[in-house]
Write an enzyme that holds these catalytic residues in place. Sequence first.
Site, PDB file in Angstrom:
ATOM      1  N   ILE A 142       0.870  -1.172   0.000  1.00  0.00           N
ATOM      2  CA  ILE A 142       0.000   0.000   0.000  1.00  0.00           C
ATOM      3  C   ILE A 142       0.907   1.223   0.000  1.00  0.00           C
ATOM      4  O   ILE A 142       2.061   1.158   0.440  1.00  0.00           O
ATOM      5  CB  ILE A 142      -0.979   0.016   1.194  1.00  0.00           C
ATOM      6  CG1 ILE A 142      -0.257  -0.088   2.534  1.00  0.00           C
ATOM      7  CG2 ILE A 142      -1.998  -1.097   1.070  1.00  0.00           C
ATOM      8  CD1 ILE A 142      -1.191  -0.023   3.731  1.00  0.00           C
ATOM      9  N   ASP A 143       0.402   2.324  -0.530  1.00  0.00           N
ATOM     10  CA  ASP A 143       1.222   3.516  -0.695  1.00  0.00           C
ATOM     11  C   ASP A 143       1.756   4.022   0.643  1.00  0.00           C
ATOM     12  O   ASP A 143       1.170   3.772   1.707  1.00  0.00           O
ATOM     13  CB  ASP A 143       0.401   4.635  -1.346  1.00  0.00           C
ATOM     14  CG  ASP A 143      -0.081   4.267  -2.745  1.00  0.00           C
ATOM     15  OD1 ASP A 143       0.559   3.399  -3.375  1.00  0.00           O
ATOM     16  OD2 ASP A 143      -1.092   4.842  -3.185  1.00  0.00           O
ATOM     17  N   LYS A 144       2.825   4.776   0.562  1.00  0.00           N
ATOM     18  CA  LYS A 144       3.449   5.350   1.758  1.00  0.00           C
ATOM     19  C   LYS A 144       2.422   6.067   2.639  1.00  0.00           C
ATOM     20  O   LYS A 144       2.375   5.862   3.850  1.00  0.00           O
ATOM     21  CB  LYS A 144       4.554   6.324   1.341  1.00  0.00           C
ATOM     22  CG  LYS A 144       5.145   7.122   2.495  1.00  0.00           C
ATOM     23  CD  LYS A 144       6.138   8.154   1.994  1.00  0.00           C
ATOM     24  CE  LYS A 144       6.640   9.019   3.149  1.00  0.00           C
ATOM     25  NZ  LYS A 144       7.585  10.081   2.674  1.00  0.00           N
ATOM     26  N   THR A 146      -0.854   5.832   2.611  1.00  0.00           N
ATOM     27  CA  THR A 146      -2.075   5.075   2.902  1.00  0.00           C
ATOM     28  C   THR A 146      -1.805   4.244   4.140  1.00  0.00           C
ATOM     29  O   THR A 146      -0.764   3.608   4.255  1.00  0.00           O
ATOM     30  CB  THR A 146      -2.466   4.160   1.724  1.00  0.00           C
ATOM     31  OG1 THR A 146      -2.733   4.968   0.576  1.00  0.00           O
ATOM     32  CG2 THR A 146      -3.684   3.323   2.055  1.00  0.00           C
ATOM     33  N   ARG A 259      -7.030   5.585  -6.025  1.00  0.00           N
ATOM     34  CA  ARG A 259      -6.801   7.023  -6.173  1.00  0.00           C
ATOM     35  C   ARG A 259      -7.068   7.478  -7.609  1.00  0.00           C
ATOM     36  O   ARG A 259      -7.731   8.496  -7.844  1.00  0.00           O
ATOM     37  CB  ARG A 259      -5.373   7.361  -5.750  1.00  0.00           C
ATOM     38  CG  ARG A 259      -5.077   7.012  -4.299  1.00  0.00           C
ATOM     39  CD  ARG A 259      -3.586   7.039  -3.988  1.00  0.00           C
ATOM     40  NE  ARG A 259      -3.019   8.364  -4.178  1.00  0.00           N
ATOM     41  CZ  ARG A 259      -1.714   8.625  -4.130  1.00  0.00           C
ATOM     42  NH1 ARG A 259      -0.847   7.625  -3.927  1.00  0.00           N
ATOM     43  NH2 ARG A 259      -1.275   9.853  -4.294  1.00  0.00           N
TER      44      ARG A 259
END
Length: 334
Positions: A142-144, A146, A259
């Site tokens: 998962i993104d930084k 998130t 996103r």
Amino acid sequence: MSDTIVTFAIAADPPPRLDKAIARDVPAEAHLSRSRLARLIAEGAVTVNGATAAARDRVNAGDAVVVRVPVADDPETRAEDIPLRILHEDADLIVIDKPAGMVVHPAPGSPGGTLVNALLHHFGGDLSGVGGERRPGIVHRIDKDTSGLLVVAKSDAAHHGLAAQFEAHSVDRRYLAVCHGVPDAGDPRLRGTRGVSWEAGDTLKITTRLARHRTDRQRQAVTWDGGRHAVTRARVLEAMGVAALLECRLETGRTHQIRVHLAHSGHALIGDPVYGGHRRLPRDHPAGSAVETFPRQALHAATLGFVHPVTERSERFESPLPVDMEALLAALRA
């Protein structure tokens, strides 16, 4: 500790190439993925009838294959004593509730302070070889910025089994998101947006292809030719006039998928610095300051469900909304 030797025979009607044939016939208990087998072939660790084999070699039914799997190496990534919120851990996997701001895997711009650095310290020496190296098996990310749930493999068996479930899209991943505006099935703009449709229960479905942006390689973009198939479903849990709390379900798991898809629908995530544009609330709205200063995309990986690849039990984990998103919702409700 010595190398592991895996021996087996090529079954009937094999594919013409060695790499495809051994990927089909290697014993399941060896837990060797296609990519791992390809590396072993390239390293000269695979023989057929006693002779070192190449990926393109032809094979026949009954050929004797020997795969020498080297002892796992210690990783070059350094271990770091970083606190972790652990929801579950056993001999084969660990489930982490990742905070916003933590990168999952070291990269040129983030060599330290990552989840992998923290896990290496947490595991110490208690870590089986994953893909030939004693490292955590990252099967999804998962993104930084998130927050939320990730499952990480500790053994080759878990890595192989979890990767297969992610590839088959059988893992239940649900996110909580706060977006600009309220998606509405009666909105003619939404109904006229390519790739957007509605399913039973007022569920918004977004189906596109995603690829790297043509001019900004750090971004993803919706495309209709090339790229990778991507499907996101979103359901409004709470409408707050200028914003909505959504439950988003991933059918596929592409980079930045939620996103990009919500931005494509016209309902970008609050706080998203890449895909959110410059949307702001009306100047006199009481939540204007909270929305404008929210420091990250309002996205949280709240639910993670999968079949344990070793015990075969169904597992499901939940993570509550973090404090910053709760505060954002409180301001919007006001």
